[in-house]
Design an enzyme around this catalytic site. Sequence first.
Site, short mmCIF file in Angstrom:
data_model
loop_
_atom_site.label_atom_id
_atom_site.label_comp_id
_atom_site.label_asym_id
_atom_site.label_seq_id
_atom_site.Cartn_x
_atom_site.Cartn_y
_atom_site.Cartn_z
N ASN A 138 46.46 0.94 38.78
CA ASN A 138 47.60 0.11 39.17
C ASN A 138 47.10 -0.99 40.11
O ASN A 138 46.85 -0.75 41.28
CB ASN A 138 48.67 0.96 39.86
CG ASN A 138 49.95 0.18 40.12
OD1 ASN A 138 50.01 -1.03 39.94
ND2 ASN A 138 50.99 0.90 40.52
N ASN A 169 54.95 -5.06 39.85
CA ASN A 169 55.50 -4.99 38.49
C ASN A 169 55.79 -3.57 38.03
O ASN A 169 56.10 -3.34 36.86
CB ASN A 169 54.57 -5.70 37.50
CG ASN A 169 53.20 -5.03 37.39
OD1 ASN A 169 53.04 -3.86 37.69
ND2 ASN A 169 52.22 -5.80 36.94
N ASP A 170 55.71 -2.60 38.95
CA ASP A 170 55.96 -1.20 38.55
C ASP A 170 57.36 -1.02 37.98
O ASP A 170 57.55 -0.31 36.99
CB ASP A 170 55.78 -0.27 39.75
CG ASP A 170 54.31 -0.10 40.14
OD1 ASP A 170 53.46 -0.72 39.49
OD2 ASP A 170 54.04 0.63 41.11
N GLY A 183 52.65 3.38 36.28
CA GLY A 183 52.45 2.12 37.00
C GLY A 183 51.15 1.41 36.73
O GLY A 183 50.90 0.34 37.31
N ASP A 187 48.43 -1.03 35.02
CA ASP A 187 48.70 -2.37 34.48
C ASP A 187 47.41 -3.11 34.16
O ASP A 187 46.30 -2.60 34.35
CB ASP A 187 49.57 -3.17 35.45
CG ASP A 187 49.03 -3.18 36.88
OD1 ASP A 187 47.80 -3.12 37.05
OD2 ASP A 187 49.84 -3.26 37.83
N ASP A 189 47.60 0.98 14.12
CA ASP A 189 48.20 2.31 14.23
C ASP A 189 48.71 2.78 12.86
O ASP A 189 49.15 1.97 12.04
CB ASP A 189 49.34 2.25 15.25
CG ASP A 189 49.95 3.60 15.53
OD1 ASP A 189 49.21 4.50 15.98
OD2 ASP A 189 51.16 3.76 15.32
N GLU A 245 43.86 3.42 11.74
CA GLU A 245 44.02 4.84 12.07
C GLU A 245 44.38 5.59 10.79
O GLU A 245 45.52 5.58 10.34
CB GLU A 245 45.12 5.04 13.11
CG GLU A 245 45.26 6.52 13.51
CD GLU A 245 46.56 6.85 14.20
OE1 GLU A 245 46.58 7.79 15.00
OE2 GLU A 245 47.57 6.17 13.92
#
Length: 579
Positions: A101, A106-107, A127, A129, A294, A323
Amino acid sequence: MKNPELQVMLYGEHIASAEVSISSKDIMLQEVVKQENPNYLLLYMNISEAAPQKFEIILKQGKKQTVVPYELKQRRPSASEVEGFNSSDVLYLIMPDRFANGDVSNDIIPGMLEAKVDRNDPFARHGGDLKGIENQLDYIANLGVTSIWLNPIQENDMKEGSYHGYAITDYYQVDRRFGSNEEFRSLVQQAHNKGLKVVMDMIFNHCGDQNYLFKDMPSKDWFNFKGNYVQTTFKTATPSDPYASDYAKKIVVDGWFSECMPDFNQRNRHVATYLIQSSIWWIEYADLDGIRQDTYVYPDPDMMVRWCKEVFEEYPNFNIVGEVMIPNNPVGTAYWQQNSVLNEKANTKLKSVMDFRLRTIAGKVFHEETSWDTGLQLLFEHFAYDFCYPDINNVMRLLENHDTDRFLLETPENLNAYKQAVTLLLTIPGIPQLYYGQELLMSGSNKIDFGYVRPDMPGGWKGDAISVFQENGRTAMQQEAFDFMSKLLHWRKGNDVISKGKMKHFMPRNNVYVYERSCDGRSILVIMNGINKEVDLDLAPYKEVIGDKTSSKNVLTNGNVSLGRILHLQPKEVLVLEL
Protein backbone atom coordinates in the site's frame (compact mmCIF):
# COMPACT_ATOMS: atom_id res chain seq x y z
CA MET A 1 -2.57 1.23 -37.10
CA LYS A 2 -2.84 -1.67 -39.55
CA ASN A 3 -6.59 -1.82 -38.88
CA PRO A 4 -8.10 1.51 -39.97
CA GLU A 5 -11.46 0.95 -38.27
CA LEU A 6 -12.33 2.78 -35.06
CA GLN A 7 -15.39 1.92 -32.97
CA VAL A 8 -16.75 4.74 -30.81
CA MET A 9 -19.55 4.00 -28.36
CA LEU A 10 -21.81 6.83 -27.29
CA TYR A 11 -23.99 6.39 -24.22
CA GLY A 12 -26.65 8.83 -23.08
CA GLU A 13 -30.37 9.09 -22.54
CA HIS A 14 -32.25 8.45 -25.83
CA ILE A 15 -29.09 9.25 -27.79
CA ALA A 16 -30.11 6.89 -30.60
CA SER A 17 -32.56 9.45 -31.98
CA ALA A 18 -29.73 11.86 -32.84
CA GLU A 19 -28.39 12.55 -36.31
CA VAL A 20 -24.61 12.07 -36.27
CA SER A 21 -21.89 13.92 -38.15
CA ILE A 22 -18.20 14.59 -37.56
CA SER A 23 -16.16 17.74 -38.14
CA SER A 24 -13.10 16.02 -39.61
CA LYS A 25 -12.55 16.04 -43.38
CA ASP A 26 -10.15 13.09 -43.49
CA ILE A 27 -12.07 10.71 -41.23
CA MET A 28 -14.88 8.73 -42.84
CA LEU A 29 -17.97 7.95 -40.78
CA GLN A 30 -18.75 4.55 -42.26
CA GLU A 31 -21.59 3.27 -40.11
CA VAL A 32 -23.93 4.46 -37.37
CA VAL A 33 -25.49 1.52 -35.51
CA LYS A 34 -28.49 1.76 -33.23
CA GLN A 35 -29.09 -0.88 -30.56
CA GLU A 36 -32.28 -2.16 -28.97
CA ASN A 37 -31.60 0.24 -26.13
CA PRO A 38 -32.08 3.85 -27.33
CA ASN A 39 -29.38 4.99 -24.89
CA TYR A 40 -26.58 3.72 -27.19
CA LEU A 41 -25.07 4.61 -30.53
CA LEU A 42 -22.13 2.80 -32.08
CA LEU A 43 -20.07 4.70 -34.62
CA TYR A 44 -17.61 3.03 -36.98
CA MET A 45 -15.03 5.32 -38.55
CA ASN A 46 -12.28 4.79 -41.10
CA ILE A 47 -9.14 6.64 -40.00
CA SER A 48 -6.72 5.27 -42.63
CA GLU A 49 -6.16 8.76 -44.12
CA ALA A 50 -6.33 10.67 -40.84
CA ALA A 51 -3.50 12.61 -39.24
CA PRO A 52 -3.35 13.05 -35.45
CA GLN A 53 -6.04 15.59 -34.66
CA LYS A 54 -8.84 16.80 -32.45
CA PHE A 55 -12.30 16.71 -33.97
CA GLU A 56 -15.94 16.84 -32.95
CA ILE A 57 -18.75 14.36 -33.02
CA ILE A 58 -21.94 16.36 -33.59
CA LEU A 59 -25.30 15.07 -32.42
CA LYS A 60 -28.52 16.77 -33.55
CA GLN A 61 -31.85 15.99 -31.93
CA GLY A 62 -34.39 18.45 -33.38
CA LYS A 63 -33.18 21.91 -32.43
CA LYS A 64 -30.82 20.52 -29.79
CA GLN A 65 -27.19 20.03 -30.74
CA THR A 66 -24.54 18.28 -28.62
CA VAL A 67 -20.84 18.40 -29.45
CA VAL A 68 -18.57 15.58 -28.22
CA PRO A 69 -14.82 16.29 -28.49
CA TYR A 70 -12.54 13.44 -29.60
CA GLU A 71 -8.82 13.17 -30.22
CA LEU A 72 -6.68 10.90 -32.36
CA LYS A 73 -3.22 10.94 -30.79
CA GLN A 74 0.18 10.50 -32.37
CA ARG A 75 1.60 7.01 -31.85
CA ARG A 76 4.87 6.48 -30.03
CA PRO A 77 7.79 5.84 -32.39
CA SER A 78 8.26 2.11 -32.98
CA ALA A 79 5.14 1.32 -30.93
CA SER A 80 4.51 -1.76 -33.03
CA GLU A 81 8.00 -3.18 -32.37
CA VAL A 82 7.48 -4.05 -28.70
CA GLU A 83 9.06 -7.40 -27.80
CA GLY A 84 6.76 -9.49 -25.68
CA PHE A 85 7.82 -11.88 -22.92
CA ASN A 86 9.48 -15.10 -24.02
CA SER A 87 11.43 -18.08 -22.68
CA SER A 88 14.30 -15.83 -21.59
CA ASP A 89 11.91 -14.20 -19.11
CA VAL A 90 10.58 -15.16 -15.70
CA LEU A 91 7.18 -13.68 -14.77
CA TYR A 92 6.41 -12.55 -11.22
CA LEU A 93 2.66 -12.54 -10.56
CA ILE A 94 1.35 -9.85 -8.22
CA MET A 95 -2.13 -9.33 -6.80
CA PRO A 96 -2.06 -5.52 -6.44
CA ASP A 97 -4.46 -5.35 -3.47
CA ARG A 98 -2.23 -7.68 -1.44
CA PHE A 99 1.33 -6.61 -2.32
CA ALA A 100 1.95 -3.14 -0.90
CA ASN A 101 0.00 0.00 0.00
CA GLY A 102 1.88 3.04 -1.26
CA ASP A 103 -0.97 5.56 -1.12
CA VAL A 104 -3.42 5.32 1.78
CA SER A 105 -5.48 8.20 0.37
CA ASN A 106 -7.01 5.89 -2.25
CA ASP A 107 -7.92 3.04 0.12
CA ILE A 108 -11.54 4.14 0.23
CA ILE A 109 -13.12 6.10 -2.63
CA PRO A 110 -16.44 7.79 -1.76
CA GLY A 111 -19.27 6.48 -3.90
CA MET A 112 -17.68 3.14 -4.76
CA LEU A 113 -19.72 0.17 -3.63
CA GLU A 114 -17.18 -1.68 -1.47
CA ALA A 115 -16.24 1.14 0.85
CA LYS A 116 -14.13 -0.58 3.48
CA VAL A 117 -10.65 -1.94 4.06
CA ASP A 118 -10.22 -4.89 6.41
CA ARG A 119 -6.88 -6.70 6.36
CA ASN A 120 -8.22 -9.33 8.75
CA ASP A 121 -10.81 -10.46 6.20
CA PRO A 122 -9.29 -12.51 3.36
CA PHE A 123 -12.28 -11.66 1.14
CA ALA A 124 -12.14 -7.88 1.70
CA ARG A 125 -10.00 -5.16 0.19
CA HIS A 126 -6.66 -4.65 1.92
CA GLY A 127 -5.50 -1.42 0.30
CA GLY A 128 -2.59 -2.45 -1.92
CA ASP A 129 -2.12 -0.26 -4.98
CA LEU A 130 0.05 0.66 -7.97
CA LYS A 131 2.15 3.07 -5.94
CA GLY A 132 2.97 0.24 -3.54
CA ILE A 133 4.21 -1.90 -6.42
CA GLU A 134 6.23 0.99 -7.82
CA ASN A 135 7.86 1.47 -4.42
CA GLN A 136 9.04 -2.16 -4.47
CA LEU A 137 10.34 -2.37 -8.05
CA ASP A 138 13.92 -2.51 -6.76
CA TYR A 139 13.01 -5.51 -4.60
CA ILE A 140 11.47 -7.26 -7.62
CA ALA A 141 14.38 -6.44 -9.92
CA ASN A 142 16.95 -7.48 -7.32
CA LEU A 143 15.21 -10.83 -6.93
CA GLY A 144 16.16 -11.49 -10.53
CA VAL A 145 12.84 -11.84 -12.38
CA THR A 146 12.46 -10.04 -15.69
CA SER A 147 8.73 -9.35 -15.91
CA ILE A 148 5.76 -8.63 -13.68
CA TRP A 149 2.24 -9.85 -14.34
CA LEU A 150 -0.47 -7.95 -12.49
CA ASN A 151 -3.85 -9.44 -11.67
CA PRO A 152 -6.55 -7.17 -13.17
CA ILE A 153 -6.21 -3.47 -12.38
CA GLN A 154 -9.29 -2.21 -14.25
CA GLU A 155 -12.27 -0.84 -12.33
CA ASN A 156 -14.17 -3.42 -10.26
CA ASP A 157 -16.92 -1.38 -8.63
CA MET A 158 -18.59 -4.42 -7.11
CA LYS A 159 -20.39 -4.77 -3.79
CA GLU A 160 -17.96 -7.39 -2.45
CA GLY A 161 -14.88 -9.34 -3.47
CA SER A 162 -13.71 -6.49 -5.68
CA TYR A 163 -10.09 -6.86 -4.54
CA HIS A 164 -9.24 -9.64 -7.03
CA GLY A 165 -10.24 -7.63 -10.10
CA TYR A 166 -11.98 -10.26 -12.21
CA ALA A 167 -15.39 -8.58 -12.43
CA ILE A 168 -14.61 -5.50 -14.53
CA THR A 169 -17.05 -2.61 -14.47
CA ASP A 170 -15.12 -0.24 -16.76
CA TYR A 171 -12.75 -1.62 -19.38
CA TYR A 172 -11.00 1.69 -19.98
CA GLN A 173 -10.41 2.82 -16.40
CA VAL A 174 -7.93 1.71 -13.72
CA ASP A 175 -9.72 1.06 -10.43
CA ARG A 176 -9.30 4.29 -8.48
CA ARG A 177 -8.43 2.33 -5.34
CA PHE A 178 -5.31 1.19 -7.21
CA GLY A 179 -4.59 4.57 -8.75
CA SER A 180 -5.22 6.26 -12.08
CA ASN A 181 -4.59 5.40 -15.72
CA GLU A 182 -1.68 7.83 -15.63
CA GLU A 183 -0.21 6.11 -12.56
CA PHE A 184 -0.42 2.75 -14.30
CA ARG A 185 1.38 4.12 -17.32
CA SER A 186 4.02 5.60 -14.99
CA LEU A 187 4.44 2.22 -13.26
CA VAL A 188 5.06 0.54 -16.61
CA GLN A 189 7.65 3.16 -17.50
CA GLN A 190 9.41 2.82 -14.15
CA ALA A 191 9.43 -0.97 -14.57
CA HIS A 192 10.94 -0.62 -18.04
CA ASN A 193 13.62 1.66 -16.63
CA LYS A 194 14.64 -1.19 -14.31
CA GLY A 195 14.66 -3.79 -17.07
CA LEU A 196 11.28 -5.28 -16.17
CA LYS A 197 8.52 -6.08 -18.66
CA VAL A 198 4.86 -5.68 -17.68
CA VAL A 199 2.05 -8.13 -18.50
CA MET A 200 -1.57 -7.04 -18.07
CA ASP A 201 -4.38 -9.39 -17.07
CA MET A 202 -7.47 -9.13 -19.30
CA ILE A 203 -10.92 -10.74 -19.15
CA PHE A 204 -13.02 -11.14 -22.29
CA ASN A 205 -15.31 -13.93 -21.08
CA HIS A 206 -17.30 -11.95 -18.57
CA CYS A 207 -17.63 -8.64 -16.74
CA GLY A 208 -19.07 -7.57 -13.40
CA ASP A 209 -22.83 -7.18 -13.05
CA GLN A 210 -22.29 -3.54 -12.01
CA ASN A 211 -20.84 -2.73 -15.43
CA TYR A 212 -23.11 -0.22 -17.16
CA LEU A 213 -23.07 -2.45 -20.24
CA PHE A 214 -24.97 -5.06 -18.21
CA LYS A 215 -27.05 -2.80 -15.96
CA ASP A 216 -28.36 -0.99 -19.04
CA MET A 217 -27.65 -3.46 -21.84
CA PRO A 218 -27.21 -2.08 -25.36
CA SER A 219 -29.18 -5.12 -26.49
CA LYS A 220 -29.95 -8.48 -24.95
CA ASP A 221 -27.57 -10.23 -27.33
CA TRP A 222 -24.58 -8.48 -25.77
CA PHE A 223 -24.70 -11.24 -23.15
CA ASN A 224 -25.24 -14.96 -23.37
CA PHE A 225 -28.66 -16.39 -22.57
CA LYS A 226 -29.99 -12.87 -23.23
CA GLY A 227 -28.58 -11.61 -19.96
CA ASN A 228 -30.16 -14.34 -17.84
CA TYR A 229 -27.97 -16.28 -15.42
CA VAL A 230 -27.10 -19.83 -16.49
CA GLN A 231 -24.16 -21.44 -14.68
CA THR A 232 -21.23 -22.83 -16.66
CA THR A 233 -20.12 -26.39 -15.90
CA PHE A 234 -16.42 -25.39 -15.69
CA LYS A 235 -15.60 -28.50 -17.77
CA THR A 236 -12.67 -27.09 -19.70
CA ALA A 237 -12.10 -30.24 -21.76
CA THR A 238 -15.54 -29.94 -23.35
CA PRO A 239 -14.73 -27.46 -26.16
CA SER A 240 -12.04 -29.82 -27.52
CA ASP A 241 -13.96 -33.04 -26.78
CA PRO A 242 -14.75 -34.75 -30.14
CA TYR A 243 -17.75 -36.50 -28.57
CA ALA A 244 -19.24 -33.58 -26.66
CA SER A 245 -22.85 -32.66 -27.35
CA ASP A 246 -23.71 -29.23 -28.70
CA TYR A 247 -25.60 -28.60 -25.48
CA ALA A 248 -22.56 -29.38 -23.31
CA LYS A 249 -20.37 -27.07 -25.38
CA LYS A 250 -22.94 -24.29 -25.22
CA ILE A 251 -23.16 -24.49 -21.43
CA VAL A 252 -19.38 -24.26 -21.07
CA VAL A 253 -18.88 -21.39 -23.52
CA ASP A 254 -22.11 -19.45 -22.89
CA GLY A 255 -22.64 -20.29 -19.22
CA TRP A 256 -21.72 -17.74 -16.56
CA PHE A 257 -18.87 -18.03 -14.07
CA SER A 258 -21.18 -16.76 -11.36
CA GLU A 259 -24.39 -14.78 -11.08
CA CYS A 260 -22.41 -11.59 -10.51
CA MET A 261 -20.24 -12.17 -13.62
CA PRO A 262 -22.48 -12.01 -16.72
CA ASP A 263 -21.05 -13.77 -19.76
CA PHE A 264 -20.32 -11.69 -22.88
CA ASN A 265 -21.64 -12.91 -26.22
CA GLN A 266 -18.53 -12.49 -28.36
CA ARG A 267 -20.45 -13.68 -31.44
CA ASN A 268 -22.02 -10.22 -31.45
CA ARG A 269 -19.65 -8.27 -33.72
CA HIS A 270 -20.00 -5.10 -31.66
CA VAL A 271 -19.04 -6.92 -28.46
CA ALA A 272 -16.06 -8.53 -30.18
CA THR A 273 -14.82 -5.21 -31.55
CA TYR A 274 -15.35 -3.51 -28.19
CA LEU A 275 -13.18 -6.07 -26.38
CA ILE A 276 -10.49 -6.31 -29.05
CA GLN A 277 -10.19 -2.55 -29.37
CA SER A 278 -9.95 -2.09 -25.60
CA SER A 279 -7.00 -4.51 -25.42
CA ILE A 280 -5.15 -2.78 -28.25
CA TRP A 281 -5.83 0.58 -26.62
CA TRP A 282 -4.15 -0.61 -23.39
CA ILE A 283 -1.14 -1.97 -25.27
CA GLU A 284 -0.72 1.35 -27.04
CA TYR A 285 -1.56 3.62 -24.12
CA ALA A 286 0.49 1.90 -21.41
CA ASP A 287 3.28 0.40 -23.57
CA LEU A 288 2.54 -3.15 -22.42
CA ASP A 289 4.84 -6.11 -23.07
CA GLY A 290 2.24 -8.86 -22.88
CA ILE A 291 -1.26 -9.97 -21.98
CA ARG A 292 -2.50 -12.84 -19.87
CA GLN A 293 -6.04 -13.68 -20.96
CA ASP A 294 -8.27 -15.06 -18.22
CA THR A 295 -10.47 -18.16 -18.79
CA TYR A 296 -9.25 -18.57 -22.36
CA VAL A 297 -11.35 -21.60 -23.29
CA TYR A 298 -14.68 -20.06 -22.25
CA PRO A 299 -15.24 -17.22 -24.76
CA ASP A 300 -16.32 -17.82 -28.34
CA PRO A 301 -13.30 -19.52 -29.99
CA ASP A 302 -13.72 -17.81 -33.36
CA MET A 303 -13.67 -14.40 -31.72
CA MET A 304 -10.51 -15.31 -29.78
CA VAL A 305 -8.78 -16.29 -33.02
CA ARG A 306 -9.76 -12.92 -34.47
CA TRP A 307 -8.43 -11.16 -31.38
CA CYS A 308 -5.03 -12.85 -31.50
CA LYS A 309 -4.78 -12.22 -35.23
CA GLU A 310 -5.53 -8.50 -34.87
CA VAL A 311 -3.15 -8.02 -31.93
CA PHE A 312 -0.26 -9.78 -33.65
CA GLU A 313 -0.86 -7.90 -36.89
CA GLU A 314 -0.32 -4.67 -34.96
CA TYR A 315 2.47 -6.06 -32.70
CA PRO A 316 4.21 -9.04 -34.38
CA ASN A 317 6.66 -9.66 -31.50
CA PHE A 318 4.07 -9.29 -28.73
CA ASN A 319 2.98 -12.26 -26.62
CA ILE A 320 -0.31 -13.44 -25.17
CA VAL A 321 -0.65 -16.32 -22.73
CA GLY A 322 -4.05 -17.88 -22.35
CA GLU A 323 -5.29 -19.39 -19.11
CA VAL A 324 -6.06 -22.92 -20.29
CA MET A 325 -6.78 -24.58 -16.98
CA ILE A 326 -6.80 -28.26 -17.88
CA PRO A 327 -5.01 -29.71 -14.85
CA ASN A 328 -4.90 -33.40 -15.70
CA ASN A 329 -3.74 -33.68 -19.31
CA PRO A 330 -1.14 -31.73 -21.33
CA VAL A 331 -2.80 -32.84 -24.57
CA GLY A 332 -5.86 -30.76 -23.74
CA THR A 333 -3.66 -27.75 -23.09
CA ALA A 334 -1.59 -28.18 -26.25
CA TYR A 335 -4.82 -28.18 -28.29
CA TRP A 336 -5.11 -24.42 -27.70
CA GLN A 337 -1.61 -23.35 -28.74
CA GLN A 338 -1.25 -21.96 -32.24
CA ASN A 339 -0.29 -24.39 -35.03
CA SER A 340 -1.43 -27.39 -32.99
CA VAL A 341 -1.99 -30.49 -35.12
CA LEU A 342 -4.44 -31.61 -32.43
CA ASN A 343 -6.89 -28.83 -33.30
CA GLU A 344 -8.46 -29.58 -36.67
CA LYS A 345 -11.04 -26.82 -36.33
CA ALA A 346 -8.85 -23.72 -36.37
CA ASN A 347 -5.42 -22.30 -35.80
CA THR A 348 -5.99 -20.44 -32.55
CA LYS A 349 -3.14 -17.94 -33.19
CA LEU A 350 -2.48 -18.10 -29.42
CA LYS A 351 1.28 -18.10 -28.80
CA SER A 352 1.41 -19.23 -25.16
CA VAL A 353 -0.54 -21.58 -22.90
CA MET A 354 -0.15 -22.52 -19.22
CA ASP A 355 1.05 -25.89 -17.94
CA PHE A 356 -1.40 -26.53 -15.10
CA ARG A 357 -0.60 -30.24 -15.16
CA LEU A 358 2.85 -29.50 -13.75
CA ARG A 359 1.24 -27.48 -10.96
CA THR A 360 -1.17 -30.32 -10.23
CA ILE A 361 1.55 -32.94 -9.76
CA ALA A 362 4.17 -30.69 -8.11
CA GLY A 363 3.09 -31.54 -4.56
CA LYS A 364 3.27 -35.30 -5.14
CA VAL A 365 6.51 -34.95 -7.03
CA PHE A 366 8.50 -33.06 -4.44
CA HIS A 367 6.76 -33.62 -1.12
CA GLU A 368 6.58 -37.40 -1.46
CA GLU A 369 9.21 -40.10 -1.85
CA THR A 370 10.03 -41.20 -5.37
CA SER A 371 9.05 -44.75 -6.33
CA TRP A 372 8.26 -46.55 -9.58
CA ASP A 373 5.03 -44.60 -10.09
CA THR A 374 5.26 -41.42 -8.00
CA GLY A 375 7.59 -38.61 -7.09
CA LEU A 376 10.13 -37.73 -9.78
CA GLN A 377 8.76 -40.52 -11.97
CA LEU A 378 5.68 -38.31 -12.52
CA LEU A 379 7.92 -35.53 -13.83
CA PHE A 380 9.61 -37.85 -16.29
CA GLU A 381 6.25 -39.01 -17.60
CA HIS A 382 4.86 -35.47 -17.74
CA PHE A 383 7.73 -34.07 -19.79
CA ALA A 384 7.56 -37.06 -22.10
CA TYR A 385 4.33 -35.49 -23.41
CA ASP A 386 5.95 -32.16 -24.28
CA PHE A 387 5.88 -33.36 -27.89
CA CYS A 388 2.20 -32.30 -27.90
CA TYR A 389 3.11 -28.63 -27.91
CA PRO A 390 3.90 -26.91 -31.21
CA ASP A 391 6.21 -24.51 -29.35
CA ILE A 392 7.42 -25.78 -25.97
CA ASN A 393 9.39 -22.60 -25.34
CA ASN A 394 6.09 -20.70 -25.27
CA VAL A 395 4.53 -22.87 -22.58
CA MET A 396 4.22 -21.08 -19.23
CA ARG A 397 5.28 -23.33 -16.34
CA LEU A 398 4.08 -22.77 -12.78
CA LEU A 399 3.96 -24.34 -9.33
CA GLU A 400 1.30 -22.02 -7.93
CA ASN A 401 -0.75 -18.91 -8.68
CA HIS A 402 -3.66 -16.89 -7.34
CA ASP A 403 -6.25 -19.58 -8.15
CA THR A 404 -4.44 -22.60 -6.71
CA ASP A 405 -3.07 -23.95 -3.47
CA ARG A 406 0.38 -22.67 -2.68
CA PHE A 407 3.14 -25.17 -3.43
CA LEU A 408 3.80 -25.12 0.32
CA LEU A 409 0.61 -25.86 2.23
CA GLU A 410 2.40 -24.99 5.49
CA THR A 411 5.80 -23.71 6.60
CA PRO A 412 8.30 -26.47 5.77
CA GLU A 413 10.73 -28.13 8.16
CA ASN A 414 13.50 -27.83 5.58
CA LEU A 415 14.00 -26.50 2.04
CA ASN A 416 14.73 -29.76 0.26
CA ALA A 417 11.43 -29.99 -1.64
CA TYR A 418 11.35 -26.23 -2.22
CA LYS A 419 14.84 -26.14 -3.72
CA GLN A 420 14.13 -29.05 -6.04
CA ALA A 421 10.87 -27.50 -7.24
CA VAL A 422 12.37 -24.05 -7.84
CA THR A 423 15.35 -25.57 -9.63
CA LEU A 424 13.08 -27.56 -11.91
CA LEU A 425 10.85 -24.58 -12.70
CA LEU A 426 13.81 -22.40 -13.66
CA THR A 427 15.70 -24.95 -15.76
CA ILE A 428 13.10 -26.76 -17.89
CA PRO A 429 11.95 -25.54 -21.33
CA GLY A 430 9.28 -22.86 -21.23
CA ILE A 431 8.47 -19.59 -19.48
CA PRO A 432 8.57 -19.81 -15.66
CA GLN A 433 5.91 -18.00 -13.65
CA LEU A 434 6.44 -17.24 -9.97
CA TYR A 435 3.78 -16.00 -7.55
CA TYR A 436 4.51 -13.15 -5.13
CA GLY A 437 5.81 -14.46 -1.81
CA GLN A 438 6.95 -17.76 -3.34
CA GLU A 439 10.51 -16.55 -2.81
CA LEU A 440 9.70 -16.18 0.90
CA LEU A 441 7.98 -19.53 1.49
CA MET A 442 4.41 -18.22 1.55
CA SER A 443 2.08 -21.14 2.19
CA GLY A 444 -1.66 -21.81 2.23
CA SER A 445 -4.64 -23.56 0.69
CA ASN A 446 -7.63 -22.17 -1.19
CA LYS A 447 -9.98 -24.86 0.15
CA ILE A 448 -11.85 -22.41 2.43
CA ASP A 449 -11.41 -19.21 0.44
CA PHE A 450 -9.08 -18.02 -2.30
CA GLY A 451 -8.07 -15.19 0.01
CA TYR A 452 -5.93 -17.62 2.00
CA VAL A 453 -3.52 -17.99 -0.93
CA ARG A 454 -3.54 -14.22 -1.49
CA PRO A 455 -2.06 -12.84 1.74
CA ASP A 456 -0.43 -9.45 2.27
CA MET A 457 3.30 -9.10 1.87
CA PRO A 458 4.46 -8.16 5.42
CA GLY A 459 6.03 -4.74 5.29
CA GLY A 460 3.92 -3.52 2.41
CA TRP A 461 1.76 -1.52 4.84
CA LYS A 462 2.90 1.28 7.09
CA GLY A 463 2.98 0.05 10.66
CA ASP A 464 3.64 -3.62 9.82
CA ALA A 465 5.77 -5.21 12.54
CA ILE A 466 8.24 -6.65 10.03
CA SER A 467 9.08 -6.09 6.38
CA VAL A 468 10.05 -9.05 4.24
CA PHE A 469 11.16 -6.57 1.60
CA GLN A 470 14.24 -6.10 3.80
CA GLU A 471 16.67 -8.84 4.78
CA ASN A 472 16.36 -8.05 8.49
CA GLY A 473 12.61 -8.77 8.28
CA ARG A 474 13.03 -12.36 7.09
CA THR A 475 13.56 -15.52 9.05
CA ALA A 476 16.75 -17.47 8.43
CA MET A 477 14.82 -19.99 6.35
CA GLN A 478 13.10 -17.26 4.33
CA GLN A 479 16.45 -15.66 3.61
CA GLU A 480 17.90 -18.99 2.53
CA ALA A 481 14.95 -19.52 0.17
CA PHE A 482 15.23 -15.97 -1.21
CA ASP A 483 18.99 -16.33 -1.81
CA PHE A 484 18.56 -19.71 -3.47
CA MET A 485 15.88 -18.50 -5.88
CA SER A 486 17.67 -15.22 -6.57
CA LYS A 487 20.93 -16.98 -7.40
CA LEU A 488 19.20 -19.20 -9.96
CA LEU A 489 17.23 -16.29 -11.41
CA HIS A 490 20.31 -14.17 -12.00
CA TRP A 491 22.18 -17.16 -13.45
CA ARG A 492 19.25 -17.82 -15.80
CA LYS A 493 19.28 -14.27 -17.24
CA GLY A 494 20.76 -14.25 -20.72
CA ASN A 495 21.51 -17.97 -20.47
CA ASP A 496 20.66 -19.42 -23.90
CA VAL A 497 21.23 -22.96 -22.66
CA ILE A 498 18.11 -22.57 -20.53
CA SER A 499 15.99 -20.25 -22.68
CA LYS A 500 16.70 -21.83 -26.06
CA GLY A 501 18.47 -25.14 -25.41
CA LYS A 502 17.31 -28.67 -26.12
CA MET A 503 16.40 -31.05 -23.32
CA LYS A 504 17.32 -34.70 -22.87
CA HIS A 505 16.16 -36.61 -19.81
CA PHE A 506 16.65 -40.06 -18.35
CA MET A 507 14.10 -42.29 -16.69
CA PRO A 508 14.63 -42.10 -12.92
CA ARG A 509 17.17 -44.70 -11.82
CA ASN A 510 17.85 -45.51 -8.20
CA ASN A 511 15.18 -42.85 -7.45
CA VAL A 512 17.26 -40.13 -9.14
CA TYR A 513 16.05 -37.96 -12.06
CA VAL A 514 18.66 -36.55 -14.46
CA TYR A 515 18.19 -34.19 -17.41
CA GLU A 516 20.42 -32.15 -19.65
CA ARG A 517 19.89 -28.76 -21.29
CA SER A 518 22.24 -28.00 -24.18
CA CYS A 519 22.84 -25.25 -26.71
CA ASP A 520 25.72 -24.38 -29.04
CA GLY A 521 28.16 -26.78 -27.43
CA ARG A 522 27.35 -25.79 -23.85
CA SER A 523 25.35 -27.95 -21.49
CA ILE A 524 24.10 -28.16 -17.94
CA LEU A 525 23.05 -31.26 -16.04
CA VAL A 526 20.32 -31.23 -13.38
CA ILE A 527 20.38 -34.14 -10.93
CA MET A 528 17.68 -34.71 -8.30
CA ASN A 529 17.59 -37.32 -5.56
CA GLY A 530 13.93 -38.16 -5.01
CA ILE A 531 14.24 -39.86 -1.62
CA ASN A 532 15.23 -38.89 1.91
CA LYS A 533 18.25 -41.22 1.86
CA GLU A 534 21.76 -40.92 0.56
CA VAL A 535 22.26 -42.40 -2.90
CA ASP A 536 25.35 -43.53 -4.78
CA LEU A 537 24.52 -42.86 -8.42
CA ASP A 538 26.34 -44.83 -11.11
CA LEU A 539 27.14 -42.26 -13.83
CA ALA A 540 27.83 -44.80 -16.61
CA PRO A 541 24.24 -44.63 -18.01
CA TYR A 542 24.67 -40.87 -18.51
CA LYS A 543 27.81 -41.15 -20.62
CA GLU A 544 26.06 -39.73 -23.68
CA VAL A 545 25.62 -36.34 -21.96
CA ILE A 546 28.68 -36.33 -19.70
CA GLY A 547 31.10 -37.49 -22.37
CA ASP A 548 34.72 -37.54 -21.25
CA LYS A 549 34.29 -34.73 -18.73
CA THR A 550 35.59 -35.54 -15.27
CA SER A 551 34.55 -32.40 -13.40
CA SER A 552 31.82 -29.77 -13.37
CA LYS A 553 30.81 -26.58 -11.62
CA ASN A 554 27.82 -26.64 -9.27
CA VAL A 555 25.86 -23.48 -10.09
CA LEU A 556 24.11 -23.57 -6.71
CA THR A 557 27.29 -23.57 -4.60
CA ASN A 558 29.98 -22.41 -7.06
CA GLY A 559 31.95 -25.51 -6.02
CA ASN A 560 33.41 -28.22 -8.23
CA VAL A 561 31.79 -31.64 -8.51
CA SER A 562 33.83 -34.62 -9.64
CA LEU A 563 32.27 -36.78 -12.33
CA GLY A 564 33.87 -40.12 -11.67
CA ARG A 565 32.17 -43.49 -11.84
CA ILE A 566 29.96 -42.86 -8.80
CA LEU A 567 28.28 -39.62 -7.69
CA HIS A 568 27.29 -39.48 -4.02
CA LEU A 569 24.02 -37.61 -3.37
CA GLN A 570 22.63 -36.37 -0.06
CA PRO A 571 18.96 -36.97 0.84
CA LYS A 572 16.69 -34.97 -1.52
CA GLU A 573 19.73 -33.21 -2.95
CA VAL A 574 19.56 -31.23 -6.19
CA LEU A 575 22.58 -30.30 -8.34
CA VAL A 576 22.87 -27.94 -11.30
CA LEU A 577 26.15 -28.77 -13.01
CA GLU A 578 27.77 -26.78 -15.79
CA LEU A 579 29.74 -29.21 -17.95
